[in-house]
Scaffold this active site. Structure first.
Site, mmCIF file in Angstrom:
data_model
loop_
_atom_site.group_PDB
_atom_site.id
_atom_site.type_symbol
_atom_site.label_atom_id
_atom_site.label_comp_id
_atom_site.label_asym_id
_atom_site.label_seq_id
_atom_site.Cartn_x
_atom_site.Cartn_y
_atom_site.Cartn_z
ATOM 1 N N GLN A 121 0.834 -1.202 0.000
ATOM 2 C CA GLN A 121 0.000 0.000 0.000
ATOM 3 C C GLN A 121 0.866 1.248 0.000
ATOM 4 O O GLN A 121 1.647 1.468 0.927
ATOM 5 C CB GLN A 121 -0.902 -0.010 1.247
ATOM 6 C CG GLN A 121 -1.813 1.192 1.382
ATOM 7 C CD GLN A 121 -2.535 1.204 2.718
ATOM 8 O OE1 GLN A 121 -1.908 1.059 3.754
ATOM 9 N NE2 GLN A 121 -3.842 1.361 2.696
ATOM 10 N N GLY A 122 0.753 2.076 -1.021
ATOM 11 C CA GLY A 122 1.528 3.306 -1.118
ATOM 12 C C GLY A 122 0.708 4.514 -0.720
ATOM 13 O O GLY A 122 0.166 5.230 -1.586
ATOM 14 N N TYR A 123 0.576 4.733 0.580
ATOM 15 C CA TYR A 123 -0.208 5.863 1.091
ATOM 16 C C TYR A 123 0.701 6.885 1.784
ATOM 17 O O TYR A 123 0.923 7.969 1.311
ATOM 18 C CB TYR A 123 -1.279 5.363 2.066
ATOM 19 C CG TYR A 123 -2.570 4.922 1.411
ATOM 20 C CD1 TYR A 123 -2.599 4.446 0.115
ATOM 21 C CD2 TYR A 123 -3.768 4.975 2.115
ATOM 22 C CE1 TYR A 123 -3.772 4.040 -0.479
ATOM 23 C CE2 TYR A 123 -4.961 4.572 1.540
ATOM 24 C CZ TYR A 123 -4.968 4.107 0.235
ATOM 25 O OH TYR A 123 -6.134 3.718 -0.339
ATOM 26 N N SER A 124 1.249 6.524 2.961
ATOM 27 C CA SER A 124 2.004 7.479 3.774
ATOM 28 C C SER A 124 3.259 7.982 3.055
ATOM 29 O O SER A 124 3.889 7.257 2.284
ATOM 30 C CB SER A 124 2.406 6.834 5.101
ATOM 31 O OG SER A 124 1.271 6.528 5.875
ATOM 32 N N SER A 156 4.606 -1.226 4.244
ATOM 33 C CA SER A 156 4.719 -2.602 4.747
ATOM 34 C C SER A 156 4.877 -3.580 3.590
ATOM 35 O O SER A 156 4.099 -3.559 2.628
ATOM 36 C CB SER A 156 3.473 -2.971 5.561
ATOM 37 O OG SER A 156 3.315 -2.110 6.657
ATOM 38 N N GLU A 239 -9.771 -1.542 5.634
ATOM 39 C CA GLU A 239 -8.561 -1.795 6.406
ATOM 40 C C GLU A 239 -8.841 -1.646 7.900
ATOM 41 O O GLU A 239 -8.404 -2.461 8.712
ATOM 42 C CB GLU A 239 -7.463 -0.820 5.986
ATOM 43 C CG GLU A 239 -6.171 -0.983 6.782
ATOM 44 C CD GLU A 239 -5.123 0.055 6.430
ATOM 45 O OE1 GLU A 239 -3.979 -0.078 6.908
ATOM 46 O OE2 GLU A 239 -5.438 1.015 5.699
ATOM 47 N N SER A 377 -3.845 7.297 12.563
ATOM 48 C CA SER A 377 -3.570 7.386 13.993
ATOM 49 C C SER A 377 -4.854 7.460 14.815
ATOM 50 O O SER A 377 -5.936 7.755 14.288
ATOM 51 C CB SER A 377 -2.715 8.623 14.282
ATOM 52 O OG SER A 377 -3.470 9.796 14.071
ATOM 53 N N GLU A 379 -5.750 9.710 16.801
ATOM 54 C CA GLU A 379 -6.324 11.050 16.740
ATOM 55 C C GLU A 379 -7.204 11.214 15.499
ATOM 56 O O GLU A 379 -8.279 11.828 15.564
ATOM 57 C CB GLU A 379 -5.194 12.090 16.722
ATOM 58 C CG GLU A 379 -4.417 12.209 18.033
ATOM 59 C CD GLU A 379 -3.439 11.071 18.265
ATOM 60 O OE1 GLU A 379 -2.946 10.944 19.390
ATOM 61 O OE2 GLU A 379 -3.153 10.312 17.307
#
Length: 392
Positions: A121-124, A156, A239, A377, A379
């Site tokens: 997964q290419g998100y962050s 990951s 997810e 997160s 939050e």
């Protein structure tokens, strides 16, 4: 909601247990290695259960929410993964069902089902973690290809992945959620570089991935250009539902009882009977039971044709807290034996110090620290719950 099992559901549970016993006859246990993973996946394919949450139209078994609930509890108790295929199976596939073209479904789903390729997964990104809409990885359309430049972080399994489902910026809109496009990117394409990030538990699971002029066919865009944020929200809801960790926590509760029953506590009794320890474990177990019911309700809505929605953030938030507390109980049980652990990457194998369960549970505790960040997160989850559930 009727929480009792019908006769057909009881029969299904028996069928699940028979499949597990046939794949790994007692006392053999699944060890997580490649050979065992192939054996388990072969058993699932043979039974038609490899994609237990997929619709029948795409090769799934058409299970009810209750059957999925039974399945996850039984395989977790046996130490088995509910699915083989990683992110492609549980995260990308539902997005392809909802947003993918017929060509994309025919091209990618069979390989996911048969575990012929692995996805990451290419998100962050370095400047876009919890604030995912701030991503900067750019994709510029050049003929029938996008040219991608940028960097993804904490990816990951990127070092083992064949493909990445990736968020990219295709335009600079006033609202940063706009102008984001969802692409399927070949990890073996020229210009892709993967660098390892070693985590606190000593494992190589996370990575930094950079893109320098990587060409991605426009046919690998999922949804329309600029609608990647809508696609991404759908993926994140799936997810986060999977990050409730109910099956894992249920198994941990059982094992904590076994471990604590064999350890000395106060006043000559076992740790399991120590009032303070027992009270804290009981509180966590009560929260776990409430979480399990919430998960069942969510699965029921999905089975009726709905989407996980904002309650997936509630599942993720509470599930993370519960599983982290469970791992802390093991560290408390290990006492001084929680300290002398050694990652396999740091020199030759070292002898086990203390009880055999201590080292793997300390590793689980360490890796579990990231659970309150991964997938958004705590939050971020609280903000989603406040806005979409509490209407604040």
């Amino acid at each position: 909601m009727d929480l009792g099992l019908s006769d057909s559901e009881t029969h299904f549970r028996t069928e699940v247990r028979e499949l597990i016993a046939a794949a790994f006859p007692p006392p053999e246990r699944y060890d997580g290695g490649a050979e065992h993973e192939r054996r388990w996946h072969g058993a699932l394919i043979g039974k038609g259960w490899a994609a237990n949450k997929w619709p029948e139209a795409f090769g799934g078994p058409g299970w009810t929410a209750t059957q999925n609930f039974i399945w996850e509890r039984e395989v977790s108790a046996a130490g088995l993964p509910a699915q083989v295929g990683g992110m492609g199976m549980g995260m990308l596939a539902p997005i392809l069902f909802a947003y993918g073209s017929t060509w994309q479904q025919d091209r990618f789903l069979p390989d996911i089902l048969h575990d012929r390729v692995r996805w990451c997964q290419g998100y962050s990104e370095p400047s876009a973690g919890s604030d995912l809409a701030a991503l900067r990885t750019r994709a510029v359309l050049d003929g029938d290809h996008y040219v991608v430049d940028g960097e993804k972080l904490w990816t990951s399994g990127a070092h083992r992945a064949d493909w990445m489902f990736c968020l990219t910026r295709t335009s600079d809109e006033a609202k940063k959620q706009a102008g984001i496009t969802f692409l399927l990117l070949d990890m073996h394409a020229p210009g892709v570089t993967v660098r390892p990030i070693i985590s606190i538990d000593g494992r190589h699971m996370f990575n930094s991935v950079t893109f320098e002029g990587v060409r991605v066919p426009a046919a690998h865009r999922v949804g329309r250009e600029g609608e990647g944020w809508t696609v991404a929200k759908g993926l994140l809801s799936h997810e986060r539902t999977g990050q409730a960790f109910v099956s894992l926590s249920t198994d941990l509760v059982r094992r904590i009882g076994e471990v604590a029953a064999a350890l000395p506590g106060s006043e000559g009794d076992t740790l399991l009977r120590d009032p303070g320890f027992a009270r804290r474990v009981a509180m966590a177990e009560i929260e776990l039971q409430a979480l399990a019911i919430t998960e069942l309700r969510t699965l029921s809505e999905v089975a009726a044709g709905g989407a996980p929605g904002a309650q997936s953030s509630l599942l993720k938030l509470v599930g993370t807290d519960v599983v982290q507390r469970m791992t802390e109980f093991f560290v408390e049980c290990a006492g001084p034996y929680a300290a002398p652990w050694f990652p396999e990457t740091d020199g030759p194998p070292f002898p086990v110090v203390g009880p055999s369960w201590a080292r793997p549970e300390v590793v689980r505790y360490l890796e579990g620290r990231a659970a309150s960040i991964a997938g958004g997160s705590d939050e971020v989850q609280r903000n989603i719950i406040a806005k979409h559930v509490l209407k604040l």
